[in-house]
Design a protein around this motif. Structure first.
Motif, PDB file in Angstrom:
ATOM      1  N   MET A  45     -29.627  21.859  26.619  1.00 56.75           N
ATOM      2  CA  MET A  45     -30.039  22.815  27.664  1.00 56.75           C
ATOM      3  C   MET A  45     -28.835  23.619  28.130  1.00 56.75           C
ATOM      4  O   MET A  45     -27.702  23.146  28.080  1.00 56.75           O
ATOM      5  CB  MET A  45     -30.598  22.073  28.884  1.00 56.75           C
ATOM      6  N   ALA A 111     -40.642  20.967  30.237  1.00 56.87           N
ATOM      7  CA  ALA A 111     -41.149  20.226  31.395  1.00 56.87           C
ATOM      8  C   ALA A 111     -41.900  18.964  30.982  1.00 56.87           C
ATOM      9  O   ALA A 111     -42.018  18.020  31.775  1.00 56.87           O
ATOM     10  CB  ALA A 111     -42.057  21.127  32.232  1.00 56.87           C
TER      11      ALA A 111
ATOM     12  N   LEU C   2     -42.434  11.900  38.056  1.00 56.36           N
ATOM     13  CA  LEU C   2     -41.007  11.571  38.046  1.00 56.36           C
ATOM     14  C   LEU C   2     -40.342  12.124  39.304  1.00 56.36           C
ATOM     15  O   LEU C   2     -40.791  13.111  39.879  1.00 56.36           O
ATOM     16  CB  LEU C   2     -40.315  12.162  36.819  1.00 56.36           C
ATOM     17  N   ARG C  14     -26.084  26.868  39.009  1.00 55.34           N
ATOM     18  CA  ARG C  14     -27.384  27.138  38.366  1.00 55.34           C
ATOM     19  C   ARG C  14     -28.080  25.863  37.932  1.00 55.34           C
ATOM     20  O   ARG C  14     -29.139  25.939  37.307  1.00 55.34           O
ATOM     21  CB  ARG C  14     -27.165  28.020  37.133  1.00 55.34           C
ATOM     22  N   GLN C  18     -32.076  24.148  35.845  1.00 56.43           N
ATOM     23  CA  GLN C  18     -32.342  23.131  34.824  1.00 56.43           C
ATOM     24  C   GLN C  18     -33.295  22.077  35.366  1.00 56.43           C
ATOM     25  O   GLN C  18     -34.178  21.589  34.651  1.00 56.43           O
ATOM     26  CB  GLN C  18     -31.030  22.478  34.364  1.00 56.43           C
ATOM     27  N   VAL C  21     -36.890  23.714  35.543  1.00 58.54           N
ATOM     28  CA  VAL C  21     -37.553  23.932  34.263  1.00 58.54           C
ATOM     29  C   VAL C  21     -37.987  22.595  33.642  1.00 58.54           C
ATOM     30  O   VAL C  21     -38.902  22.558  32.820  1.00 58.54           O
ATOM     31  CB  VAL C  21     -36.649  24.745  33.305  1.00 58.54           C
ATOM     32  N   SER C  22     -37.340  21.512  34.061  1.00 59.38           N
ATOM     33  CA  SER C  22     -37.647  20.196  33.480  1.00 59.38           C
ATOM     34  C   SER C  22     -38.704  19.429  34.268  1.00 59.38           C
ATOM     35  O   SER C  22     -39.043  18.301  33.917  1.00 59.38           O
ATOM     36  CB  SER C  22     -36.372  19.344  33.413  1.00 59.38           C
ATOM     37  N   MET C  23     -39.202  20.027  35.342  1.00 60.07           N
ATOM     38  CA  MET C  23     -40.164  19.320  36.194  1.00 60.07           C
ATOM     39  C   MET C  23     -41.604  19.587  35.764  1.00 60.07           C
ATOM     40  O   MET C  23     -42.001  20.733  35.598  1.00 60.07           O
ATOM     41  CB  MET C  23     -39.982  19.748  37.658  1.00 60.07           C
ATOM     42  N   ALA C  24     -42.355  18.499  35.612  1.00 64.66           N
ATOM     43  CA  ALA C  24     -43.794  18.613  35.371  1.00 64.66           C
ATOM     44  C   ALA C  24     -44.477  18.969  36.692  1.00 64.66           C
ATOM     45  O   ALA C  24     -43.884  18.800  37.766  1.00 64.66           O
ATOM     46  CB  ALA C  24     -44.319  17.300  34.810  1.00 64.66           C
ATOM     47  N   VAL C  93     -34.703  11.322  37.204  1.00 64.67           N
ATOM     48  CA  VAL C  93     -33.834  12.165  36.375  1.00 64.67           C
ATOM     49  C   VAL C  93     -32.857  12.853  37.316  1.00 64.67           C
ATOM     50  O   VAL C  93     -33.272  13.479  38.289  1.00 64.67           O
ATOM     51  CB  VAL C  93     -34.642  13.242  35.606  1.00 64.67           C
ATOM     52  N   SER C  94     -31.564  12.704  37.043  1.00 65.65           N
ATOM     53  CA  SER C  94     -30.548  13.267  37.946  1.00 65.65           C
ATOM     54  C   SER C  94     -29.959  14.545  37.373  1.00 65.65           C
ATOM     55  O   SER C  94     -29.670  14.637  36.177  1.00 65.65           O
ATOM     56  CB  SER C  94     -29.436  12.244  38.185  1.00 65.65           C
ATOM     57  N   TRP C  95     -29.766  15.510  38.243  1.00 61.48           N
ATOM     58  CA  TRP C  95     -29.182  16.823  37.881  1.00 61.48           C
ATOM     59  C   TRP C  95     -27.962  17.032  38.729  1.00 61.48           C
ATOM     60  O   TRP C  95     -28.032  16.999  39.949  1.00 61.48           O
ATOM     61  CB  TRP C  95     -30.220  17.927  38.084  1.00 61.48           C
ATOM     62  N   TYR C  96     -26.813  17.247  38.091  1.00 63.07           N
ATOM     63  CA  TYR C  96     -25.548  17.320  38.807  1.00 63.07           C
ATOM     64  C   TYR C  96     -24.636  18.336  38.170  1.00 63.07           C
ATOM     65  O   TYR C  96     -24.942  18.862  37.109  1.00 63.07           O
ATOM     66  CB  TYR C  96     -24.873  15.944  38.842  1.00 63.07           C
TER      67      TYR C  96
END
Lengths: 123, 130, 96
Positions: A45, A111, C2, C14, C18, C21-24, C93-96
């Motif tokens: 990504m 997603a 999740l 930004r 990410q 866009v990764s979230m259901a 799910v972690s975003w950092y």
């Protein structure tokens, strides 16, 4: 619960090589999991799509980069290589610029990925 | 539930260690079991035996040790990530011909395979990044 | 469902894109650390479409002097509530 999990582990790679160690250490986690017989998918990504560019070199001090590791993925049976299509476009790249065959994913398809794996690791 | 934490941030560089510790304490207080904290990437610096923060700051290394002592939580450090960054226990120091060591029990150097096993065997794995 | 965890401010990074866009459609997002800036009325627009699924960690708001400045639609949780969110989600799910 919905459909069976296609894979045990989703490793999300969001960095290119050389600038940081994230890509290397993310790939290490993927390779170890695969070596232990786990099913692994890689999702490239953002800047991570540049990890797959052809013609990468070792650094001036002999830093290994990650191309050699990527070339070993097939040997470890890691064949699900997913790429964020929008990120590729943002860098002005196409799948033809990449060193390995990949599957391009739309935003909607991305997603669906985290929910389709038993474990998600972001690097 | 059985929990594991993956910590990727260095202490005193970012908030990740503090967030992970707070979360660790809170989940134990709610009756869950924290099996393991796994330290990877720059998170391995949390295992630095010689860390000497000023007395008016939280001592993160001691806090991890206390958590482990009180709740039997394993403190596992990725050996490959640790060795690169100068974090060696007595055995690895001897093996590499180094004087002194920078990691000691209850922190243990272990392989990355442990992280994958943990993630797949625990009910929840929560990652704290920088 | 999740739980996604974001620790970066949408004003400076930004990474939030990410996460989004990764979230259901049913997934939740928890803002922690500098991510809590995203709960401010001027920044919460980055999370349009997450009404009822957007959370912020109280102690990170308080530490930054931001408690009381949050958009009302953001659900503020304490650290106990953070654990509860991880219980309710299948995984995180972690975003950092």
């Amino acid at each position: 619960m919905s459909a069976p999990f296609p894979s045990d582990l989703l490793v999300i790679l969001r960095h290119g090589s050389h600038g940081t160690n994230w890509l290397r250490e993310g790939l290490d986690a993927a390779l170890v999991a695969a070596a232990f017989g786990r099913g692994v998918s890689l999702l490239f990504m953002g800047e991570g799509v540049t990890a797959l560019l052809r013609d990468q070199q070792v650094g001036p001090l002999g830093q290994k980069g990650t191309s050699a590791t990527l070339e070993m993925l097939a040997m470890y049976d890691i064949e699900t290589l997913l790429v964020e299509e929008a990120a590729l476009e943002r860098f002005g790249l196409t799948a033809a610029d990449l060193m390995l065959p990949v599957r391009l994913l739309s935003a909607e398809a991305i997603a669906a990925q985290p929910g389709a794996h038993r474990l998600v690791l972001t690097f | 539930m059985r929990y594991a934490i993956l910590l990727l941030g260095a202490p005193y560089s970012c908030q990740a260690s503090h967030s992970a510790l707070r979360f660790a304490r809170a989940l134990v207080d709610r009756g869950h079991r924290l099996e393991t904290v796994f330290f990877y990437h720059d998170g391995v610096h949390n295992a630095a035996r010689l860390a000497a923060p000023p007395q008016d700051e939280p001592h993160l290394v001691d806090a991890w040790v206390a958590l482990s002592t009180e709740h039997g939580t394993a403190l596992q450090v990725c050996i490959a990530a640790a060795l690169r960054r100068g974090l060696l226990d007595a055995r690895e120091a001897a093996r590499h011909g180094k004087q002194g060591h920078s990691v000691e029990a209850p922190f243990e150097l272990t392989g990355l395979g442990q992280l994958v096993d943990l993630g797949l065997s625990c009910d929840r794995l929560v990652t704290f990044g920088p | 469902m999740l739980l996604h965890i974001l620790n970066r401010s949408p004003a400076t990074s930004r990474v939030y894109q990410q996460a989004l866009v990764s979230m259901a459609p049913e997934d939740r997002l928890l803002l922690i650390e500098d991510g809590v800036q995203g709960a401010l009325p001027q920044l919460v627009r980055y999370f349009d479409g997450l009404q009822g699924r957007l959370f912020a960690l109280r102690e990170d708001l308080v530490a930054r002097g931001l408690e009381g400045r949050c958009e009302a639609s953001v659900q503020v949780v304490d650290v106990d509530g953070f654990v509860a969110l991880t219980e309710e989600a299948e995984r995180t799910v972690s975003w950092y």
